[in-house]
Design an enzyme around this catalytic site. Structure first.
Site, PDB file in Angstrom:
ATOM      1  N   LYS A  34      -8.529  21.722 -20.049  1.00  0.00           N
ATOM      2  CA  LYS A  34      -7.819  21.228 -19.017  1.00  0.00           C
ATOM      3  C   LYS A  34      -6.270  21.132 -19.147  1.00  0.00           C
ATOM      4  O   LYS A  34      -5.257  21.337 -18.606  1.00  0.00           O
ATOM      5  CB  LYS A  34      -8.408  20.220 -17.930  1.00  0.00           C
ATOM      6  CG  LYS A  34      -7.719  19.496 -16.698  1.00  0.00           C
ATOM      7  CD  LYS A  34      -7.781  18.031 -16.411  1.00  0.00           C
ATOM      8  CE  LYS A  34      -6.549  17.684 -15.783  1.00  0.00           C
ATOM      9  NZ  LYS A  34      -6.662  16.180 -15.469  1.00  0.00           N
TER      10      LYS A  34
ATOM     11  N   ASP B 292      -9.271  19.228 -11.779  1.00  0.00           N
ATOM     12  CA  ASP B 292      -9.499  17.801 -12.115  1.00  0.00           C
ATOM     13  C   ASP B 292     -10.604  17.360 -11.200  1.00  0.00           C
ATOM     14  O   ASP B 292     -11.202  18.198 -10.527  1.00  0.00           O
ATOM     15  CB  ASP B 292      -8.410  17.091 -11.955  1.00  0.00           C
ATOM     16  CG  ASP B 292      -7.741  16.955 -10.965  1.00  0.00           C
ATOM     17  OD1 ASP B 292      -8.140  17.773  -9.732  1.00  0.00           O
ATOM     18  OD2 ASP B 292      -6.846  16.206 -10.399  1.00  0.00           O
TER      19      ASP B 292
END
Length: 244
Positions: free
Chosen positions: A154, A172
């Site tokens: 991420k 997220d």
């Protein structure tokens, strides 16, 4: 836009924040829609693009400070990151200066951030690697980024998309929750959600859309308050045929 107007959907979202979400959840949740699929997605993109203004170019930076700020954001709110980074960055304004700090010195600045001890060690190590291997610069590849201490997929995706402009769709908790509630994924983890979103949306939209979904989720779709509002509104539309 004429369909948006006819449905009385307010693009400024001042009266009933979750109204626009009906366009996303309605066709999926209830298995049918009065809106053709291609029109549905056109409206979906238009509304999201109207919802969040274009971000300043100042966020599109390639410095090690951006990488560190993104790393800090894991298990830590943006508000908290914004509170701790000024002190840290006053001690070190680039990778060379950061590499000279000890993990304890870094920890003193970020200790109120989640996982601070682990992050402080990672920042110290990755800063040294940036200096020794990349001449103080941030590497411009997923593989190189993810090889750095404390940098997962991420974080690498955020840096590649917002720092370098490469197509990526960082997922997220906000995006994961929205995608599930909008019926865009059945994934139980962020990796599956990322794959589903990339499959659904054109690559050209990924970088901007992921930010828009994050900001929308923060404002209108909190963990405990989003889903019920969407369902009530969608049922209202079904029974009355009115979107206002």
């Amino acid at each position: 836009h004429s369909l948006i107007k006819s449905l009385k959907i307010n693009p400024n979202f001042s009266s009933f924040p979750p109204v626009d979400i009906f366009l996303c959840v309605f066709p999926v949740t209830f298995g049918f829609s009065l809106i053709p699929t291609e029109v549905f997605f056109d409206i979906f993109f238009d509304i999201l693009l109207m919802r969040i203004a274009s971000l300043s170019d100042s966020i599109l930076i390639k410095s090690s400070l951006f990488l560190i700020a993104v790393l800090l954001s894991a298990q830590c709110t943006d508000e908290r990151v914004n509170l701790v980074t000024p002190d840290l960055f006053s001690k070190a304004a680039n990778a060379y200066e950061m590499a000279e700090l000890t993990a304890d010195e870094i920890l003193a600045s970020i200790k109120s951030c989640g996982l601070a001890p682990k992050k402080s060690r990672a920042i110290a190590k990755l800063s040294r690697i940036l200096v020794d291997t990349y001449s103080g610069s941030v590497p411009e590849s997923f593989d190189d980024l993810e090889s750095l201490p404390g940098v997962g997929h991420k974080t690498a995706s955020v840096v590649m998309s917002q720092g370098f402009g490469y197509p990526a769709f960082p997922v997220d908790t906000h995006i994961h929750r929205l995608a599930q509630r909008w019926g865009l994924t059945s994934g139980r983890n962020v990796n599956q959600t990322e794959r589903d979103l990339k499959r659904l949306f054109p690559e050209i939209l990924w970088n901007k859309l992921h930010l828009q979904m994050i900001f929308y989720g923060r404002e209108h779709c909190l963990a405990r308050s989003c889903f019920g509002l969407i369902v009530r509104f969608a049922k209202h539309v079904i029974h009355t045929g009115k979107g206002g």
